[in-house]
Design a protein around this motif. Structure first.
Motif, PDB file in Angstrom:
ATOM      1  N   CYS A  23       0.826  -1.361   0.252  1.00  0.00           N
ATOM      2  CA  CYS A  23      -0.158   0.122  -0.145  1.00  0.00           C
ATOM      3  C   CYS A  23       0.808   1.266  -0.044  1.00  0.00           C
ATOM      4  N   CYS A  45       0.342   3.153   3.759  1.00  0.00           N
ATOM      5  CA  CYS A  45       0.980   2.589   5.007  1.00  0.00           C
ATOM      6  C   CYS A  45       1.903   1.633   4.798  1.00  0.00           C
ATOM      7  N   HIS A 102      -9.462  -2.773  -2.465  1.00  0.00           N
ATOM      8  CA  HIS A 102      -9.076  -1.609  -2.691  1.00  0.00           C
ATOM      9  C   HIS A 102      -7.925  -1.151  -3.325  1.00  0.00           C
ATOM     10  N   SER A 122      -6.903  -0.900   2.377  1.00  0.00           N
ATOM     11  CA  SER A 122      -7.973  -0.620   3.183  1.00  0.00           C
ATOM     12  C   SER A 122      -8.982   0.424   2.623  1.00  0.00           C
ATOM     13  N   LEU A 123     -10.066   0.588   3.047  1.00  0.00           N
ATOM     14  CA  LEU A 123     -10.873   2.070   2.484  1.00  0.00           C
ATOM     15  C   LEU A 123     -10.330   3.001   3.306  1.00  0.00           C
ATOM     16  N   ARG A 124      -9.699   2.773   4.554  1.00  0.00           N
ATOM     17  CA  ARG A 124      -9.118   3.802   5.403  1.00  0.00           C
ATOM     18  C   ARG A 124      -7.985   4.681   4.418  1.00  0.00           C
ATOM     19  N   CYS A 125      -7.060   3.738   4.137  1.00  0.00           N
ATOM     20  CA  CYS A 125      -5.882   4.192   3.360  1.00  0.00           C
ATOM     21  C   CYS A 125      -6.390   4.765   1.983  1.00  0.00           C
ATOM     22  N   ARG A 126      -7.478   4.324   1.367  1.00  0.00           N
ATOM     23  CA  ARG A 126      -8.003   4.667   0.086  1.00  0.00           C
ATOM     24  C   ARG A 126      -8.465   6.172   0.115  1.00  0.00           C
ATOM     25  N   ASP A 127      -9.273   6.381   1.266  1.00  0.00           N
ATOM     26  CA  ASP A 127      -9.717   7.847   1.636  1.00  0.00           C
ATOM     27  C   ASP A 127      -8.619   8.787   2.192  1.00  0.00           C
ATOM     28  N   ARG A 128      -7.709   8.269   2.694  1.00  0.00           N
ATOM     29  CA  ARG A 128      -6.601   9.251   3.260  1.00  0.00           C
ATOM     30  C   ARG A 128      -5.847   9.707   1.834  1.00  0.00           C
ATOM     31  N   ASP A 129      -5.469   8.694   0.968  1.00  0.00           N
ATOM     32  CA  ASP A 129      -5.038   9.449  -0.312  1.00  0.00           C
ATOM     33  C   ASP A 129      -5.972  10.466  -1.188  1.00  0.00           C
TER      34      ASP A 129
END
Length: 57
Positions: free
Chosen positions: A7, A10, A18, A23-30
């Motif tokens: 990823c 992270c 994704h 994860s969805l969290r890392c996708r949203d952070r990007d």
């Protein structure tokens, strides 16, 4: 040497659902980084007309 891609946010192994993130969290952070101008594409700045420029047309 591992061939598993990681990823870009992270460093954990990617998950196909994704991709290219883990994860969805890392996708949203990007996405937030793009929206907050955290990334930039090299090149000349674009001319943004000011209200004064519009009066001269």
């Amino acid at each position: 040497m591992s061939t598993t891609r990681k990823c870009p946010i992270c460093g954990k192994p990617r998950v196909a659902e994704h991709a290219p993130f883990c994860s969805l969290r890392c996708r949203d952070r990007d996405l937030v980084k793009w929206l907050d101008d955290g990334y930039a594409i090299p090149g000349e700045r674009a001319h943004v007309p000011s209200p004064k420029d519009e009066d001269e047309i």
